[in-house]
Design an enzyme around this catalytic site. Structure first.
Site, short mmCIF file in Angstrom:
data_model
loop_
_atom_site.label_atom_id
_atom_site.label_comp_id
_atom_site.label_asym_id
_atom_site.label_seq_id
_atom_site.Cartn_x
_atom_site.Cartn_y
_atom_site.Cartn_z
CE LYS A 128 41.08 35.60 41.78
NZ LYS A 128 42.59 35.74 41.74
N GLY A 183 39.91 41.18 45.91
CA GLY A 183 40.63 42.43 45.71
C GLY A 183 41.93 42.49 46.50
CG HIS A 191 43.36 33.94 50.94
ND1 HIS A 191 42.99 35.22 50.62
CD2 HIS A 191 44.16 33.52 49.92
CE1 HIS A 191 43.54 35.56 49.46
NE2 HIS A 191 44.27 34.56 49.02
NE ARG A 222 34.97 41.71 43.18
CZ ARG A 222 35.61 41.33 42.10
NH1 ARG A 222 36.52 40.35 42.18
NH2 ARG A 222 35.39 41.90 40.93
CE1 TYR A 242 38.00 44.52 43.38
CE2 TYR A 242 35.83 45.18 42.61
CZ TYR A 242 37.14 44.85 42.34
OH TYR A 242 37.60 44.84 41.04
NE ARG A 244 37.44 37.50 35.84
CZ ARG A 244 36.20 37.79 35.45
NH1 ARG A 244 35.81 37.53 34.24
NH2 ARG A 244 35.34 38.33 36.29
CE LYS A 245 34.77 40.57 31.53
NZ LYS A 245 33.33 40.31 31.43
N GLY A 246 38.32 43.42 36.79
CA GLY A 246 38.39 44.45 37.84
C GLY A 246 37.18 45.36 37.88
P1 A3P Z 1 37.86 39.88 38.47
O1 A3P Z 1 38.21 38.44 38.25
O2 A3P Z 1 36.41 40.06 38.81
O3 A3P Z 1 38.30 40.78 37.39
P2 A3P Z 1 42.48 38.87 44.29
O4 A3P Z 1 43.52 39.92 44.14
O5 A3P Z 1 41.92 38.81 45.69
O6 A3P Z 1 42.93 37.57 43.78
O7 A3P Z 1 41.24 39.34 43.43
C1 A3P Z 1 41.31 39.36 42.04
C2 A3P Z 1 40.21 40.24 41.52
O8 A3P Z 1 40.55 41.62 41.74
C3 A3P Z 1 40.02 40.07 40.02
O9 A3P Z 1 38.64 40.37 39.79
C4 A3P Z 1 40.95 41.16 39.50
O10 A3P Z 1 40.68 41.53 38.17
C5 A3P Z 1 40.63 42.28 40.48
N1 A3P Z 1 41.68 43.30 40.55
C6 A3P Z 1 43.04 43.11 40.51
N2 A3P Z 1 43.66 44.27 40.59
C7 A3P Z 1 42.71 45.23 40.69
C8 A3P Z 1 42.75 46.67 40.78
N3 A3P Z 1 43.90 47.33 40.79
N4 A3P Z 1 41.58 47.32 40.85
C9 A3P Z 1 40.41 46.65 40.83
N5 A3P Z 1 40.29 45.31 40.73
C10 A3P Z 1 41.44 44.61 40.67
#
Ligand code: A3P
Length: 330
Positions: free
Chosen positions: A76, A78, A136, A156, A222, A292-294
Site C-alpha cells: 500500500k 504506491g 514486498h 510512503r 510516494y 482507492r483515493k490516491g
Molecule cells: P489509498 O488507499 O491511500 O488510496 P499499492 O499499489 O502499493 O497497493 O498501494 C495502493 C495505494 O496507492 C492506494 O492508496 C491507491 O489508491 C494508491 N494508488 C494507486 N494508483 C495510484 C496512482 N496512479 N497514483 C497515486 N496513487 C495511487
C-alpha cells in the site's frame, strides 16, 4: 529458475522445503493475521504461511540475471502506480500514448510477483529482457544472487500506509469473520505485526542498501512522486539506463507518461475496474481494490491526535540516525 518437478533431485529438494516449512511453522512465533488466520515471524518479519513458503522456494530456485529489475515496496505504498511508471518509462519506444499496453492491462500484469510462488516455480526464462519482478519482502530476506540487480523501491508515510492497508485488508478478508477494527489494525501495525512488517524495518532494509549501493537501488517516496512526478520519471529513466533525451523532452514524453499513470487515468480505465488480478498461483485480488483515493494525508480523516503522535514517535525513534526522513504530511 527451475522449470518443473520431475527430476528426483528437484523433487527431493522440494520435499526438503516442505519439511523445513512444517518445522519452521511449528517453531515460529505467531500472531493473528489481518486477512489470514495467522502471521508467523521469520527472520524478524511477519509473513503468512504461504508467503513464507514462497520465500523458501525463492532461496532455493530463483536465479537472477544481471539485467533483472525488481520493484520493491511495503504493501500500500504506491506499488501499482510505480509499476505503471517503470513499465511505461522503460518501454516508451514500444507503445504510443493513444494505444498503450496499460490501456488494456492492469499495471501488476507487467511484473512477475516473487512472493506468491508455489511449486513448480514459474519458468521465467522466456520473459522479455529486462525481466521485471516485484516483491514486498525486506531486502534482507531476498537471495544474495539479487544483489547485483537493480531495485526501485517506494515508501510512503506509515500513517497513510496504515489507513490504506486497513481498508484493503478488510476488502480481502473473509466475510465469515468480523471486519478488523481500526483500533485493532492500529495496534497491530504499531507492534510491527502486519504482512511483511514491521513496516519500519522493511523500509530501513532498502534505505540502508540504497546508501550502500546507490547505483543499484533507487529509493523513492510516494509523497515526492505526487508532488513532482516528472522529476521521478526522469530519475527512473536514467536509473534503468534510458535517460530522457532532449528530443523526448521537447515532445512532452515525460508529461505523457505521468498522465498515463495518473490515479485519475488508471482508476478510470475499464481494465482496472473489472475482474481480478492473479499474483502467482496463491493470490487473486479484485483489480479495483488497488485504487482507492490516491492522496497524501488521508490518515487525517481517521487517526486521533494520540494515534498520530504514537506512529510519528515510533517513526522518529526507528529512523533516528539513519538519515531517512519522511516529508511531513501534517
Ligand atoms: P489509498 O488507499 O491511500 O488510496 P499499492 O499499489 O502499493 O497497493 O498501494 C495502493 C495505494 O496507492 C492506494 O492508496 C491507491 O489508491 C494508491 N494508488 C494507486 N494508483 C495510484 C496512482 N496512479 N497514483 C497515486 N496513487 C495511487
Amino acid at each position: 529458475m527451475s522449470n518443473a518437478p520431475g527430476t528426483t533431485e528437484e523433487d527431493a529438494e522440494y520435499k526438503k522445503i516442505c519439511e523445513n516449512h512444517k518445522h519452521l511453522i511449528e517453531t515460529l512465533p505467531k500472531c493473528n493475521g489481518w486477512w489470514t488466520p495467522h502471521l508467523h515471524n521469520y527472520n524478524g518479519f511477519w509473513l503468512t504461511p504461504d508467503i513464507l513458503k514462497a520465500n523458501l522456494l525463492l532461496h532455493t530456485y530463483f536465479k537472477s540475471h544481471p539485467t533483472d529489475i525488481f520493484l520493491a515496496s511495503f504493501m500500500k505504498s504506491g506499488t501499482t502506480w510505480l509499476k505503471a511508471l517503470v513499465f511505461s518509462t522503460l518501454n516508451r519506444d514500444s507503445y504510443t500514448f493513444s494505444d498503450h499496453y496499460l490501456h488494456k492491462h492492469n499495471p501488476h500484469s507487467a511484473f512477475s510477483p516473487l512472493d506468491a510462488e508455489t511449486y513448480p516455480i514459474t519458468d521465467f526464462t522466456n520473459s522479455l529482457t529486462p525481466r521485471l519482478f516485484s516483491t514486498h519482502f525486506a531486502r534482507t530476506m531476498l537471495p544474495a544472487c539479487m544483489s547485483s540487480c537493480k531495485f526501485v523501491y517506494v515508501c510512503r508515510d506509515p500513517k497513510d500506509v496504515l489507513i490504506s492497508l486497513w481498508h484493503f485488508m478488510n476488502k480481502i478478508r473473509s466475510k465469515d469473520v468480523p471486519p478488523l477494527s481500526l483500533d485493532e489494525a492500529f495496534e497491530l501495525f504499531c507492534l510491527g505485526v502486519s504482512d511483511y512488517g514491521p513496516f519500519w524495518e522493511q523500509v530501513l532494509s532498502y534505505w540502508r542498501a540504497s546508501l550502500e549501493y546507490p547505483d543499484k537501488i533507487l529509493f523513492l517516496k510516494y509523497e515526492d512522486m505526487k508532488k513532482e512526478p516528472e522529476v521521478v520519471v526522469r530519475k527512473l529513466a536514467a536509473f534503468v539506463g534510458k535517460p530522457v533525451t532532449v528530443e523526448e523532452e521537447e515532445k512532452g514524453v515525460v508529461r505523457e507518461i505521468v498522465k498515463l499513470c495518473s490515479f485519475e487515468n488508471l482508476s478510470n480505465l475499464e481494465v482496472n475496474k473489472e475482474g481480478f488480478e492473479k499474483f502467482g498461483r496463491l493470490v487473486n485480488i479484485e483489480k479495483r481494490e488497488f485504487f482507492r483515493k490516491g492522496v497524501i494525508g488521508d490518515w487525517k480523516n481517521y487517526l486521533t491526535k494520540e494515534m498520530k503522535e504514537r506512529i510519528d514517535g515510533i517513526t522518529a525513534q526507528k529512523f533516528k540516525g539513519s538519515g531517512l526522513v519522511f516529508t511531513a504530511t501534517g
